[in-house]
Design a protein around this motif. Sequence first.
Motif, PDB file in Angstrom:
ATOM      1  N   THR A  18       1.790  20.091  14.536  1.00  0.00           N
ATOM      2  CA  THR A  18       1.292  20.643  13.287  1.00  0.00           C
ATOM      3  C   THR A  18       0.503  21.901  13.586  1.00  0.00           C
ATOM      4  O   THR A  18      -0.106  22.026  14.653  1.00  0.00           O
ATOM      5  N   ARG A  19       0.580  22.881  12.661  1.00  0.00           N
ATOM      6  CA  ARG A  19      -0.125  24.161  12.803  1.00  0.00           C
ATOM      7  C   ARG A  19       0.113  24.745  14.194  1.00  0.00           C
ATOM      8  O   ARG A  19      -0.819  25.177  14.881  1.00  0.00           O
ATOM      9  N   SER A  20       1.379  24.782  14.608  1.00  0.00           N
ATOM     10  CA  SER A  20       1.729  25.176  15.963  1.00  0.00           C
ATOM     11  C   SER A  20       2.728  26.325  15.959  1.00  0.00           C
ATOM     12  O   SER A  20       3.509  26.491  15.019  1.00  0.00           O
ATOM     13  N   ILE A  21       2.699  27.107  17.033  1.00  0.00           N
ATOM     14  CA  ILE A  21       3.689  28.144  17.275  1.00  0.00           C
ATOM     15  C   ILE A  21       4.265  27.906  18.661  1.00  0.00           C
ATOM     16  O   ILE A  21       3.523  27.858  19.645  1.00  0.00           O
ATOM     17  N   VAL A  22       5.577  27.764  18.737  1.00  0.00           N
ATOM     18  CA  VAL A  22       6.263  27.510  20.007  1.00  0.00           C
ATOM     19  C   VAL A  22       7.195  28.686  20.275  1.00  0.00           C
ATOM     20  O   VAL A  22       8.087  28.981  19.483  1.00  0.00           O
ATOM     21  N   GLY A  23       6.996  29.356  21.400  1.00  0.00           N
ATOM     22  CA  GLY A  23       7.735  30.568  21.719  1.00  0.00           C
ATOM     23  C   GLY A  23       9.165  30.324  22.150  1.00  0.00           C
ATOM     24  O   GLY A  23       9.634  29.180  22.243  1.00  0.00           O
ATOM     25  N   ARG A  24       9.866  31.410  22.435  1.00  0.00           N
ATOM     26  CA  ARG A  24      11.281  31.368  22.797  1.00  0.00           C
ATOM     27  C   ARG A  24      11.495  30.563  24.078  1.00  0.00           C
ATOM     28  O   ARG A  24      10.794  30.752  25.068  1.00  0.00           O
ATOM     29  N   TRP A  25      12.464  29.651  24.018  1.00  0.00           N
ATOM     30  CA  TRP A  25      12.922  28.880  25.171  1.00  0.00           C
ATOM     31  C   TRP A  25      11.805  28.041  25.797  1.00  0.00           C
ATOM     32  O   TRP A  25      11.913  27.634  26.959  1.00  0.00           O
ATOM     33  N   ALA A  26      10.764  27.773  25.029  1.00  0.00           N
ATOM     34  CA  ALA A  26       9.715  26.870  25.501  1.00  0.00           C
ATOM     35  C   ALA A  26      10.188  25.425  25.344  1.00  0.00           C
ATOM     36  O   ALA A  26      11.043  25.109  24.509  1.00  0.00           O
ATOM     37  N   ASP A  27       9.623  24.527  26.155  1.00  0.00           N
ATOM     38  CA  ASP A  27      10.016  23.115  26.172  1.00  0.00           C
ATOM     39  C   ASP A  27       8.773  22.269  25.948  1.00  0.00           C
ATOM     40  O   ASP A  27       7.846  22.287  26.759  1.00  0.00           O
ATOM     41  N   VAL A  28       8.737  21.564  24.815  1.00  0.00           N
ATOM     42  CA  VAL A  28       7.582  20.726  24.483  1.00  0.00           C
ATOM     43  C   VAL A  28       8.051  19.288  24.354  1.00  0.00           C
ATOM     44  O   VAL A  28       8.913  18.976  23.532  1.00  0.00           O
ATOM     45  N   GLN A  29       7.474  18.403  25.163  1.00  0.00           N
ATOM     46  CA  GLN A  29       7.812  16.988  25.140  1.00  0.00           C
ATOM     47  C   GLN A  29       6.536  16.178  25.149  1.00  0.00           C
ATOM     48  O   GLN A  29       5.639  16.468  25.932  1.00  0.00           O
ATOM     49  N   GLY A  30       6.427  15.188  24.278  1.00  0.00           N
ATOM     50  CA  GLY A  30       5.235  14.369  24.375  1.00  0.00           C
ATOM     51  C   GLY A  30       4.774  13.733  23.109  1.00  0.00           C
ATOM     52  O   GLY A  30       5.575  13.154  22.374  1.00  0.00           O
ATOM     53  N   ASP A  31       3.477  13.856  22.814  1.00  0.00           N
ATOM     54  CA  ASP A  31       2.806  13.115  21.768  1.00  0.00           C
ATOM     55  C   ASP A  31       2.306  14.062  20.690  1.00  0.00           C
ATOM     56  O   ASP A  31       2.699  15.219  20.641  1.00  0.00           O
ATOM     57  N   PHE A  32       1.374  13.568  19.834  1.00  0.00           N
ATOM     58  CA  PHE A  32       0.815  14.404  18.779  1.00  0.00           C
ATOM     59  C   PHE A  32       0.071  15.590  19.390  1.00  0.00           C
ATOM     60  O   PHE A  32      -0.745  15.422  20.290  1.00  0.00           O
ATOM     61  N   MET A  33       0.362  16.806  18.902  1.00  0.00           N
ATOM     62  CA  MET A  33      -0.227  18.005  19.476  1.00  0.00           C
ATOM     63  C   MET A  33      -0.428  19.077  18.422  1.00  0.00           C
ATOM     64  O   MET A  33       0.225  19.072  17.380  1.00  0.00           O
TER      65      MET A  33
END
Length: 337
Positions: free
Chosen positions: A299-314
């Motif tokens: 929530t209220r997040s910005i994830v850049g190009r080709w980034a990899d996010v794995q996990g829990d609430f963030m």
Amino acid sequence: MHVIIPVGGLGTRLRPHTWSKPKPLVTVAGKPILGHVLDHLLSLPLETVVFITGFLGEQIEEYVREHYDLNVRFVEQPEPLGQSHAILQAKGLVEGPTLIVFPDLIFEADLAALAECNADGAIFVKEVEDPRRFGVVVFEDGRITRLVEKPQTPVSRLAVVGIYYLREIQDLFQAIEEQIARDLKKGNEFYLADALQLMIDAGRRFVWLPVSVWEDCGTVEALLATNRYLLSRQQQSVTTNVQANAVIIPPVVIDPTATVEHSVIGPYVSIGPKANVSHAIITDSIIDEGARITMATLTRSIVGRWADVQGDFMQVNVGDSSQIRFERTDGTARNNK
């Protein structure tokens, strides 16, 4: 109409995203900020568009040439000496009526009204409740008399948004040259307001014109707010790559090449080209090209190009090509269980 667009700023308030791309190419509501600005300018009879580039300027040129059929010129500002110095790099490339647009904002304005403007120049403004954070115009009988930067005592509520019209751009070039010769700068930068004030003091007539919308894109918080604003004004866009096992809560924008499955998306989410979202819950966020989100709640997040996010609430602000994984205290990846 000629247009000058300074795009050489470092965009430090939007890092880490601006380490790998210039600020005008940061994405909001499914498109780079610069794309939204250029789309609005297409309503004008554009003759030449001059981009004043700097850090990573080749990315600006590649984007513009790929997406727009315009008569464009690209000039690099050799030193970061401020707004006026940047605009002066366009000398010799444009003449006559010229619009200057700083592309770190989303705006709505009646640009067609410029055809009826009989003043030497016009400055676009928006009335604000608290003018202490902005440059403002002071006027008498509709004519601008002063430009005041961040007034601590109320002198005007008309904030300058970063769009300027010159009936004859050569007049501004001359004022900038005078500004530089007199070393009128703050810190190590020459600001456009000082050059415009020289023109006003010399008797040039400037008027103000209103913008109906002014959305800032200069910080992470402002970018997310602008994303919400733009998404609320357009139709939900969902593609065949959004699987039946996904729930979409509009407004959202999902690129046709993105894949979304086993997820809840929205409201106020934009997902870029070739992104992959799986087993995730995402609200109020911008997911850029090629990003991969797996088993995460954002929530209220910005994830850049080709980034990899794995996990829990963030809540994350992740630059291009980054990797984030949430792990148990025993070192095993939670998303792999």
